[in-house]
Design a protein around this motif. Structure first.
Motif, PDB file in Angstrom:
ATOM      1  N   MET A   1      -0.509   1.513   5.775  1.00  0.00           N
ATOM      2  CA  MET A   1      -0.565   0.074   6.010  1.00  0.00           C
ATOM      3  C   MET A   1       0.846  -0.521   6.122  1.00  0.00           C
ATOM      4  O   MET A   1       1.123  -1.318   7.020  1.00  0.00           O
ATOM      5  CB  MET A   1      -1.333  -0.595   4.874  1.00  0.00           C
ATOM      6  CG  MET A   1      -1.581  -2.049   5.098  1.00  0.00           C
ATOM      7  SD  MET A   1      -2.888  -2.627   4.031  1.00  0.00           S
ATOM      8  CE  MET A   1      -1.986  -2.878   2.538  1.00  0.00           C
ATOM      9  N   ALA A   2       1.741  -0.124   5.221  1.00  0.00           N
ATOM     10  CA  ALA A   2       3.095  -0.689   5.229  1.00  0.00           C
ATOM     11  C   ALA A   2       3.838  -0.275   6.494  1.00  0.00           C
ATOM     12  O   ALA A   2       4.615  -1.060   7.046  1.00  0.00           O
ATOM     13  CB  ALA A   2       3.862  -0.239   3.992  1.00  0.00           C
TER      14      ALA A   2
ATOM     15  N   PHE B   1     -12.038   6.420  13.901  1.00  0.00           N
ATOM     16  CA  PHE B   1     -10.742   5.855  14.249  1.00  0.00           C
ATOM     17  C   PHE B   1     -10.874   4.361  14.540  1.00  0.00           C
ATOM     18  O   PHE B   1     -10.125   3.539  14.020  1.00  0.00           O
ATOM     19  CB  PHE B   1     -10.184   6.595  15.467  1.00  0.00           C
ATOM     20  CG  PHE B   1      -8.790   6.185  15.846  1.00  0.00           C
ATOM     21  CD1 PHE B   1      -7.702   6.690  15.158  1.00  0.00           C
ATOM     22  CD2 PHE B   1      -8.578   5.285  16.875  1.00  0.00           C
ATOM     23  CE1 PHE B   1      -6.413   6.315  15.496  1.00  0.00           C
ATOM     24  CE2 PHE B   1      -7.291   4.893  17.213  1.00  0.00           C
ATOM     25  CZ  PHE B   1      -6.215   5.424  16.528  1.00  0.00           C
ATOM     26  N   ARG B   2     -11.884   4.028  15.352  1.00  0.00           N
ATOM     27  CA  ARG B   2     -12.086   2.614  15.696  1.00  0.00           C
ATOM     28  C   ARG B   2     -12.391   1.787  14.461  1.00  0.00           C
ATOM     29  O   ARG B   2     -11.872   0.684  14.286  1.00  0.00           O
ATOM     30  CB  ARG B   2     -13.220   2.489  16.719  1.00  0.00           C
ATOM     31  CG  ARG B   2     -12.732   2.010  18.088  1.00  0.00           C
ATOM     32  CD  ARG B   2     -13.834   1.428  18.922  1.00  0.00           C
ATOM     33  NE  ARG B   2     -15.012   2.277  19.024  1.00  0.00           N
ATOM     34  CZ  ARG B   2     -15.127   3.308  19.860  1.00  0.00           C
ATOM     35  NH1 ARG B   2     -14.142   3.617  20.666  1.00  0.00           N
ATOM     36  NH2 ARG B   2     -16.232   4.015  19.911  1.00  0.00           N
ATOM     37  N   SER B   3     -13.243   2.327  13.604  1.00  0.00           N
ATOM     38  CA  SER B   3     -13.576   1.617  12.375  1.00  0.00           C
ATOM     39  C   SER B   3     -12.323   1.411  11.521  1.00  0.00           C
ATOM     40  O   SER B   3     -12.090   0.323  10.979  1.00  0.00           O
ATOM     41  CB  SER B   3     -14.626   2.404  11.589  1.00  0.00           C
ATOM     42  OG  SER B   3     -14.827   1.818  10.331  1.00  0.00           O
ATOM     43  N   ALA B   4     -11.512   2.447  11.436  1.00  0.00           N
ATOM     44  CA  ALA B   4     -10.293   2.359  10.621  1.00  0.00           C
ATOM     45  C   ALA B   4      -9.330   1.328  11.208  1.00  0.00           C
ATOM     46  O   ALA B   4      -8.721   0.545  10.467  1.00  0.00           O
ATOM     47  CB  ALA B   4      -9.620   3.725  10.538  1.00  0.00           C
ATOM     48  N   VAL B   5      -9.216   1.301  12.543  1.00  0.00           N
ATOM     49  CA  VAL B   5      -8.321   0.323  13.173  1.00  0.00           C
ATOM     50  C   VAL B   5      -8.787  -1.097  12.862  1.00  0.00           C
ATOM     51  O   VAL B   5      -7.998  -1.956  12.477  1.00  0.00           O
ATOM     52  CB  VAL B   5      -8.259   0.546  14.707  1.00  0.00           C
ATOM     53  CG1 VAL B   5      -7.588  -0.638  15.385  1.00  0.00           C
ATOM     54  CG2 VAL B   5      -7.495   1.818  15.019  1.00  0.00           C
ATOM     55  N   SER B   6     -10.092  -1.337  12.983  1.00  0.00           N
ATOM     56  CA  SER B   6     -10.559  -2.713  12.776  1.00  0.00           C
ATOM     57  C   SER B   6     -10.463  -3.110  11.304  1.00  0.00           C
ATOM     58  O   SER B   6     -10.483  -4.284  10.969  1.00  0.00           O
ATOM     59  CB  SER B   6     -11.979  -2.886  13.302  1.00  0.00           C
ATOM     60  OG  SER B   6     -12.908  -2.441  12.353  1.00  0.00           O
TER      61      SER B   6
ATOM     62  N   VAL C   1      -6.182  -3.631  10.732  1.00  0.00           N
ATOM     63  CA  VAL C   1      -5.392  -4.538  11.558  1.00  0.00           C
ATOM     64  C   VAL C   1      -5.046  -5.838  10.825  1.00  0.00           C
ATOM     65  O   VAL C   1      -3.901  -6.302  10.881  1.00  0.00           O
ATOM     66  CB  VAL C   1      -6.093  -4.782  12.922  1.00  0.00           C
ATOM     67  CG1 VAL C   1      -7.323  -5.638  12.790  1.00  0.00           C
ATOM     68  CG2 VAL C   1      -5.142  -5.377  13.904  1.00  0.00           C
ATOM     69  N   LEU C   2      -5.985  -6.394  10.069  1.00  0.00           N
ATOM     70  CA  LEU C   2      -5.703  -7.669   9.405  1.00  0.00           C
ATOM     71  C   LEU C   2      -4.706  -7.532   8.245  1.00  0.00           C
ATOM     72  O   LEU C   2      -3.690  -8.235   8.231  1.00  0.00           O
ATOM     73  CB  LEU C   2      -7.015  -8.317   8.942  1.00  0.00           C
ATOM     74  CG  LEU C   2      -6.879  -9.697   8.331  1.00  0.00           C
ATOM     75  CD1 LEU C   2      -6.234 -10.667   9.304  1.00  0.00           C
ATOM     76  CD2 LEU C   2      -8.234 -10.229   7.900  1.00  0.00           C
ATOM     77  N   PRO C   3      -4.964  -6.629   7.277  1.00  0.00           N
ATOM     78  CA  PRO C   3      -3.965  -6.514   6.206  1.00  0.00           C
ATOM     79  C   PRO C   3      -2.586  -6.102   6.724  1.00  0.00           C
ATOM     80  O   PRO C   3      -1.571  -6.618   6.242  1.00  0.00           O
ATOM     81  CB  PRO C   3      -4.545  -5.450   5.270  1.00  0.00           C
ATOM     82  CG  PRO C   3      -5.637  -4.784   6.015  1.00  0.00           C
ATOM     83  CD  PRO C   3      -6.140  -5.780   7.012  1.00  0.00           C
ATOM     84  N   ALA C   4      -2.541  -5.214   7.730  1.00  0.00           N
ATOM     85  CA  ALA C   4      -1.239  -4.798   8.251  1.00  0.00           C
ATOM     86  C   ALA C   4      -0.558  -5.952   8.969  1.00  0.00           C
ATOM     87  O   ALA C   4       0.660  -6.122   8.868  1.00  0.00           O
ATOM     88  CB  ALA C   4      -1.402  -3.605   9.197  1.00  0.00           C
ATOM     89  N   ALA C   5      -1.338  -6.773   9.677  1.00  0.00           N
ATOM     90  CA  ALA C   5      -0.739  -7.912  10.364  1.00  0.00           C
ATOM     91  C   ALA C   5      -0.175  -8.913   9.366  1.00  0.00           C
ATOM     92  O   ALA C   5       0.878  -9.514   9.591  1.00  0.00           O
ATOM     93  CB  ALA C   5      -1.775  -8.599  11.258  1.00  0.00           C
TER      94      ALA C   5
END
Lengths: 353, 300
Positions: A119-120, A214-219, A222-226
């Motif tokens: 995430m970081a 992969f798609r599930s992990a991306v979605s 994305v918010l916490p990383a952003a």
């Protein structure tokens, strides 16, 4: 013959001695800093609590367990001896047992750390990709509305609580708009499909060819990383702007302009090149800061990383786990800072003698 | 008369120490007033102080009075920020929370700034091994992640607002020590210090009366800039349950309570957050403005 092929920086004996001195100094400072970190966690764990045994075994322990823990912790020995044995334990990778997971803390930390790293890392990539151009543009347009907007945005990064932004982000983008997934690292149906290899879920899923996962992990990420990226962006943009302003007021920039060099070239080549080295330090600091900032974000997003591990341990009064996580985050933090310090010295010609 | 006062304030040759100081304050004040963001920041901080001082008169309701009949009401004319899960008026709690926030930042500043000031001044003034030991200690603290360190300290000390203040103060003093040392090093070899020493002044007198006062302006800037970070850390500790305990209306703890309702009753967690942001931004703006006005090195 061999002498003529010696690496360029060590052309003379004096330069070699100089470099050796530099390395020795670096090692000494790093060692003292790590020892300081150990002293602090030791102090927090053994000296600050009124009853350190109780802090480790918890208040549900029987008198026998309590006494066993007291002897196991060696609390009857002098403080300095206790500290020495603590340092020895940590060096061997023994951080004690966690009372909430019933596993060695070191093993737990090794398991949860990749989630935080993942995430970081995405956060810092977002922060650099947006923050550096924003800082440069703000400096190039100093004083007008673009600059003011970026400055206020950057200051907001110093004033918004991370956990609050996480909650609002969940309310807006997950509950409201449905653009991203909610808390956790992946959808519950995908749990256990991908065997952890690196621990970085995106990488593991891609390597295993599990694109659904992969798609599930991306979605999910994305918010916490952003949000982490926003905090990195705020700091990076602010520092980039101030470095650029320094450069743009230098005489060589005026010279370039007088010579008729196009403005974009003046900004991105003449002024930007010299600040790249300074930016490395800033990016390093901000990466280390994100590892720390992820504590709050992970708690809000139930992200199974080291920050969530730390706060869960806090709620369970699991002091070994709290101190172990503190130690690891602190060590990584110091490590990144030391590395960016070294990079700065190696890369900046002005810091060489 | 007005012109006379201004002449007295802006004279190149002040007749007394008091006049010189008043003149300096006048100049800095003018510079500060010319900066709209700094003025805005100053007004926000002033507002925080006033709200904290007059909380009992400003708050429409009690911050702890429960009324389960009207729990989780959305913002309306009657409850501007809505009500929480125990039917308490959120606006009233945010207003009373200003007191807690102000108390935390003031206590941290009162503890950490003097400690850092003294450590830094002693270190810079005496130099030698005292300097090396004190600065070694400072550097170790400086290279730690502040939030994590505060968390660990608060966890070891036990939850509570006093312990949160201590935990935050422990992590903030080193930056002040660094600043005070840097300032002291530039003053230490000045002629007026040598003259004072020749007059027989003791080390204590020189540090206390001649060096520390000269460190104050850079200290004020740094403390103001740090306030936002202190507020965020305190709120974070409150959010994790390590800071103020219920039913105290601490903003971070309020957000933590609202977390369970964030998806449906968004206002419970959101409103205290706005208070945190506004106050932190206020300190940031004011700190930036103070730095531009007071710090001669930062001036372009």
């Amino acid at each position: 013959m061999a002498a003529s092929f010696s690496p360029a920086p060590f052309r003379s004996r004096a330069a070699l001695v100089q470099a050796a001195k530099g390395v020795a100094e670096f090692v000494a400072i790093t060692a003292v800093t790590f020892l300081g970190l150990l002293a602090l966690t030791f102090f927090i764990g053994r000296v600050v609590p009124i009853d350190p045994v109780l802090a480790v075994v918890g208040d549900r322990a029987t008198p026998e367990q309590y006494e066993a823990a007291r002897v196991a912790m060696g609390l009857d020995r002098p403080l300095l001896v206790q500290f020495a044995s603590y340092v020895w334990d940590v060096l061997r990778g023994d951080l004690g047992m966690s009372v909430s997971t019933n596993k060695p803390v070191a093993e737990d930390l090794l398991r949860v750390f990749p989630a935080t790293l993942e995430m970081a890392t995405i956060g810092i990539v977002i922060g650099v990709a947006l923050g550096v151009p924003m800082g440069v543009i703000a400096a190039a347009r100093q004083g007008i509305w673009v600059d003011q907007t970026i400055r206020v945005l950057a200051l907001t990064g110093y004033s918004v609580p991370a956990f609050w932004l996480g909650l609002v982000g969940l309310a807006v983008f997950y509950a409201g708009l449905g653009w991203v997934s909610g808390p956790g690292r992946m959808g519950i149906f995908y749990d256990g499909i991908v065997a952890p290899w690196s621990g970085l879920l995106l990488l593991d899923a891609a390597l295993a060819g599990e694109w659904e996962v992969f798609r599930s992990a991306v979605s999910h990420i994305v918010l916490p990383a952003a949000i982490l990226g926003f905090f990195a962006l705020a700091y990076i943009a602010r520092m980039t702007r101030s470095f650029m302003l320094d450069q743009l007021s230098q005489e060589f920039v005026t010279t370039a302009r007088v010579k008729g060099v196009p403005e974009w070239r003046v900004i991105w080549v003449h002024a930007f090149r010299p600040i790249r080295v300074q930016l490395i330090t800033v990016i390093g600091l901000s990466y280390a800061g994100l590892l720390e900032g992820s504590v709050m974000i992970e708690t809000v997003f139930s992200w199974p990383g080291i920050g969530n591990y730390l706060t869960t341990a806090l709620f369970n009064a699991d002091m070994n786990a709290v101190l172990g996580a503190t130690l690891v985050i602190g060590a990584v933090f110091i490590g990144i800072n030391r590395i960016s310090d070294v990079l700065y010295r190696v890369l900046d010609p002005r810091s060489r003698s | 008369m007005k012109a006379g006062l201004r002449d007295w304030l802006t004279t190149e040759a002040p007749g007394s120490r008091r006049q010189a100081m008043a003149g300096r304050l006048y100049g800095a004040g003018l510079a500060l007033l010319g900066n709209p963001l700094a003025v805005l920041g100053g007004l926000i901080v002033l507002l925080l102080v006033l709200v904290a001082a007059f909380a009992p008169w400003l708050a429409p309701e009690s911050p702890v009075g429960q009324d389960l009949g009207r729990r989780l009401l959305p913002p309306s004319a009657e409850h501007w920020m809505g009500t929480d899960e125990l039917g308490r008026d959120i606006l009233s709690r945010v207003i009373w929370g200003a007191r807690i926030t102000l108390m935390i930042v003031a206590l941290v500043a009162v503890i950490a700034a003097p400690v850092g000031l003294i450590v830094g001044a002693v270190s810079g003034y005496f130099g030698g091994w005292i300097d090396r030991v004190l600065m070694g200690l400072t550097d170790v603290f400086l290279s730690m992640p502040k939030l994590i360190l505060a968390l660990a300290f608060a966890a070891a000390l036990g939850p509570g607002i006093e312990n949160a203040v201590i935990a935050i103060a422990i992590t903030t003093w080193p930056a002040y020590a660094r600043i005070a040392r840097a300032e002291t090093l530039t003053i230490r070899n000045a002629e007026f210090i040598a003259a004072t020493r020749l007059l027989g002044a003791s080390h204590l007198r020189i540090i206390g009366l001649h060096i520390l006062p000269l460190c104050t302006s850079s200290m004020i800037i740094r403390v103001t800039l740090d306030m936002a970070g202190i507020i965020l850390t305190a709120a974070g500790l409150g959010f994790l349950g390590l800071g103020a305990q219920p039913p105290l209306p601490e903003w971070g703890a309020m957000i933590s309570r609202g977390r369970a309702f964030i998806l449906d009753q968004w206002w419970v967690a959101t409103m205290p957050g706005f208070a945190i942001i506004v106050v932190s931004l206020g300190f940031c703006f004011l700190g930036d403005g103070l730095r531009d006005a007071l710090d001669p090195k930062g001036r372009k």
